[in-house]
Structure formats: C-alpha cells, structure tokens
Design a protein around this motif. Structure first.
Motif, PDB file in Angstrom:
ATOM      1  N   LYS A 192      -7.103   8.561   4.883  1.00 34.23           N
ATOM      2  CA  LYS A 192      -7.500   8.288   3.498  1.00 34.23           C
ATOM      3  C   LYS A 192      -6.697   9.101   2.492  1.00 34.23           C
ATOM      4  CE  LYS A 192     -12.145   6.690   4.500  1.00 34.23           C
ATOM      5  NZ  LYS A 192     -13.581   6.923   4.370  1.00 34.23           N
ATOM      6  N   THR A 193      -6.075  10.222   2.929  1.00 38.32           N
ATOM      7  CA  THR A 193      -5.268  11.039   2.012  1.00 38.32           C
ATOM      8  C   THR A 193      -3.842  10.499   1.870  1.00 38.32           C
ATOM      9  OG1 THR A 193      -4.370  12.569   3.683  1.00 38.32           O
ATOM     10  CG2 THR A 193      -6.527  13.116   2.715  1.00 38.32           C
ATOM     11  N   LEU A 194      -3.445   9.572   2.737  1.00 42.65           N
ATOM     12  CA  LEU A 194      -2.081   9.053   2.711  1.00 42.65           C
ATOM     13  C   LEU A 194      -1.878   8.130   1.507  1.00 42.65           C
ATOM     14  CD1 LEU A 194      -1.645   8.235   6.505  1.00 42.65           C
ATOM     15  CD2 LEU A 194      -0.799  10.227   5.260  1.00 42.65           C
ATOM     16  N   PRO A 195      -0.636   8.052   1.004  1.00 37.76           N
ATOM     17  CA  PRO A 195      -0.390   7.177  -0.147  1.00 37.76           C
ATOM     18  C   PRO A 195      -0.597   5.714   0.216  1.00 37.76           C
ATOM     19  CG  PRO A 195       1.676   8.073   0.696  1.00 37.76           C
ATOM     20  CD  PRO A 195       0.562   8.741   1.448  1.00 37.76           C
ATOM     21  N   LYS A 196      -0.969   4.925  -0.778  1.00 39.59           N
ATOM     22  CA  LYS A 196      -1.174   3.498  -0.581  1.00 39.59           C
ATOM     23  C   LYS A 196       0.157   2.844  -0.220  1.00 39.59           C
ATOM     24  CE  LYS A 196      -2.929  -0.579  -2.997  1.00 39.59           C
ATOM     25  NZ  LYS A 196      -1.867  -1.468  -2.631  1.00 39.59           N
ATOM     26  N   SER A 197       0.104   1.865   0.643  1.00 37.85           N
ATOM     27  CA  SER A 197       1.298   1.137   1.056  1.00 37.85           C
ATOM     28  C   SER A 197       1.913   0.425  -0.139  1.00 37.85           C
ATOM     29  CB  SER A 197       0.938   0.097   2.123  1.00 37.85           C
ATOM     30  OG  SER A 197       2.038  -0.723   2.406  1.00 37.85           O
ATOM     31  N   LYS A 198       3.232   0.415  -0.181  1.00 40.04           N
ATOM     32  CA  LYS A 198       3.927  -0.318  -1.239  1.00 40.04           C
ATOM     33  C   LYS A 198       4.060  -1.790  -0.891  1.00 40.04           C
ATOM     34  CE  LYS A 198       6.442   3.577  -3.046  1.00 40.04           C
ATOM     35  NZ  LYS A 198       7.723   4.118  -3.450  1.00 40.04           N
ATOM     36  N   VAL A 199       3.673  -2.149   0.319  1.00 37.82           N
ATOM     37  CA  VAL A 199       3.713  -3.539   0.754  1.00 37.82           C
ATOM     38  C   VAL A 199       2.380  -4.183   0.399  1.00 37.82           C
ATOM     39  CG1 VAL A 199       3.928  -5.083   2.739  1.00 37.82           C
ATOM     40  CG2 VAL A 199       5.261  -2.971   2.656  1.00 37.82           C
ATOM     41  N   ASP A 200       2.428  -5.296  -0.295  1.00 41.63           N
ATOM     42  CA  ASP A 200       1.214  -6.021  -0.661  1.00 41.63           C
ATOM     43  C   ASP A 200       0.923  -7.069   0.397  1.00 41.63           C
ATOM     44  OD1 ASP A 200       0.907  -4.648  -3.096  1.00 41.63           O
ATOM     45  OD2 ASP A 200       2.345  -5.981  -4.067  1.00 41.63           O
ATOM     46  N   PHE A 201      -0.047  -6.777   1.256  1.00 40.55           N
ATOM     47  CA  PHE A 201      -0.427  -7.718   2.298  1.00 40.55           C
ATOM     48  C   PHE A 201      -1.425  -8.719   1.726  1.00 40.55           C
ATOM     49  CE2 PHE A 201       0.897  -4.008   4.741  1.00 40.55           C
ATOM     50  CZ  PHE A 201       1.719  -4.600   5.675  1.00 40.55           C
ATOM     51  N   PRO A 202      -1.400  -9.955   2.213  1.00 44.89           N
ATOM     52  CA  PRO A 202      -2.398 -10.929   1.760  1.00 44.89           C
ATOM     53  C   PRO A 202      -3.806 -10.431   2.093  1.00 44.89           C
ATOM     54  CG  PRO A 202      -0.708 -11.977   3.121  1.00 44.89           C
ATOM     55  CD  PRO A 202      -0.474 -10.498   3.182  1.00 44.89           C
ATOM     56  N   THR A 203      -4.777 -10.814   1.306  1.00 45.55           N
ATOM     57  CA  THR A 203      -6.146 -10.343   1.524  1.00 45.55           C
ATOM     58  C   THR A 203      -6.704 -10.805   2.862  1.00 45.55           C
ATOM     59  OG1 THR A 203      -6.986 -12.243   0.281  1.00 45.55           O
ATOM     60  CG2 THR A 203      -6.747 -10.170  -0.918  1.00 45.55           C
ATOM     61  N   ASP A 204      -6.197 -11.930   3.386  1.00 44.72           N
ATOM     62  CA  ASP A 204      -6.688 -12.431   4.670  1.00 44.72           C
ATOM     63  C   ASP A 204      -5.819 -11.972   5.847  1.00 44.72           C
ATOM     64  OD1 ASP A 204      -4.475 -13.946   3.995  1.00 44.72           O
ATOM     65  OD2 ASP A 204      -5.315 -15.844   4.687  1.00 44.72           O
ATOM     66  N   PHE A 205      -4.928 -11.012   5.626  1.00 48.80           N
ATOM     67  CA  PHE A 205      -4.052 -10.517   6.687  1.00 48.80           C
ATOM     68  C   PHE A 205      -4.888  -9.815   7.745  1.00 48.80           C
ATOM     69  CE2 PHE A 205      -1.075  -7.530   8.651  1.00 48.80           C
ATOM     70  CZ  PHE A 205      -0.004  -8.361   8.910  1.00 48.80           C
ATOM     71  N   ASP A 206      -4.720 -10.233   8.999  1.00 49.98           N
ATOM     72  CA  ASP A 206      -5.491  -9.683  10.110  1.00 49.98           C
ATOM     73  C   ASP A 206      -4.639  -8.637  10.845  1.00 49.98           C
ATOM     74  OD1 ASP A 206      -6.968  -9.134  12.393  1.00 49.98           O
ATOM     75  OD2 ASP A 206      -7.569 -11.224  12.686  1.00 49.98           O
ATOM     76  N   PHE A 207      -4.804  -7.369  10.469  1.00 44.98           N
ATOM     77  CA  PHE A 207      -4.004  -6.292  11.032  1.00 44.98           C
ATOM     78  C   PHE A 207      -4.194  -6.179  12.546  1.00 44.98           C
ATOM     79  CE2 PHE A 207      -4.274  -5.127   6.597  1.00 44.98           C
ATOM     80  CZ  PHE A 207      -2.982  -4.693   6.327  1.00 44.98           C
ATOM     81  N   LYS A 208      -5.430  -6.309  13.001  1.00 43.04           N
ATOM     82  CA  LYS A 208      -5.714  -6.181  14.436  1.00 43.04           C
ATOM     83  C   LYS A 208      -5.015  -7.294  15.216  1.00 43.04           C
ATOM     84  CE  LYS A 208      -9.795  -4.774  15.927  1.00 43.04           C
ATOM     85  NZ  LYS A 208     -11.219  -4.750  16.308  1.00 43.04           N
TER      86      LYS A 208
END
Length: 88
Positions: free
Chosen positions: A57-73
């Motif tokens: 949670k302390t890490l900076p936010k990703s500069k990559v904008d993933f789609p809201t429905d992106f399934d990381f798992k």
C-alpha cells in the motif's frame, strides 16, 4: 549520456506495453527509465513489523491504466502456464 540496455521480458507483456506506449505516445525506453527513477526515489519502507500488504500500500500507483474489468489473477495464471510450457 544514455546507454543501451538489453532485457528479457515475456512476449505477451511486450505486446501489451507496446500498445500502452502507442496510446500514451511515449517510447518503451521512456517508460522503463521513468519506472527505474521511481524505484530509486523511494527507499524501502518494509520493516520486520510491517506486513507485506501494508508495504504494498506504500508503493506508488502504477502509471499503467488497466481496464476496470482487468482480471489480474487470470492474467497471472495464464502467463505462468505459458512460461512453464516454454520451459519444457
């Protein structure tokens, strides 16, 4: 002065990051350089008392904008299976 750097990256990730770079109209080199700079800006704040979740949670936010429905798992396991197939 700038120097060349050769790195090995998963083929699917390269395709995705190239699309992202095209959309943002920036080079892959610029993406990598900015990411490296961001990594070096922040000293590690992980302590023995801190949980991994709290640290993430302390890490900076990703500069990559993933789609809201992106399934990381799903993407993780798909990439993992592909890597295991390529290793055989």
């Amino acid at each position: 002065m700038k120097k060349r750097l050769n790195i090995t990256v998963n083929d699917e990730l390269i395709k995705k990051i190239k699309r992202y770079a095209d959309l943002k109209q920036i080079s892959l080199s610029q993406i990598v350089e900015e990411h490296f700079e961001e990594l070096l800006k922040r000293p590690s704040t992980l302590t023995k008392e801190m949980s991994l979740v709290a640290y993430v949670k302390t890490l900076p936010k990703s500069k990559v904008d993933f789609p809201t429905d992106f399934d990381f798992k799903k993407e993780y396991y798909k990439t993992k299976a592909s890597n295991e197939q390529n290793a055989v």
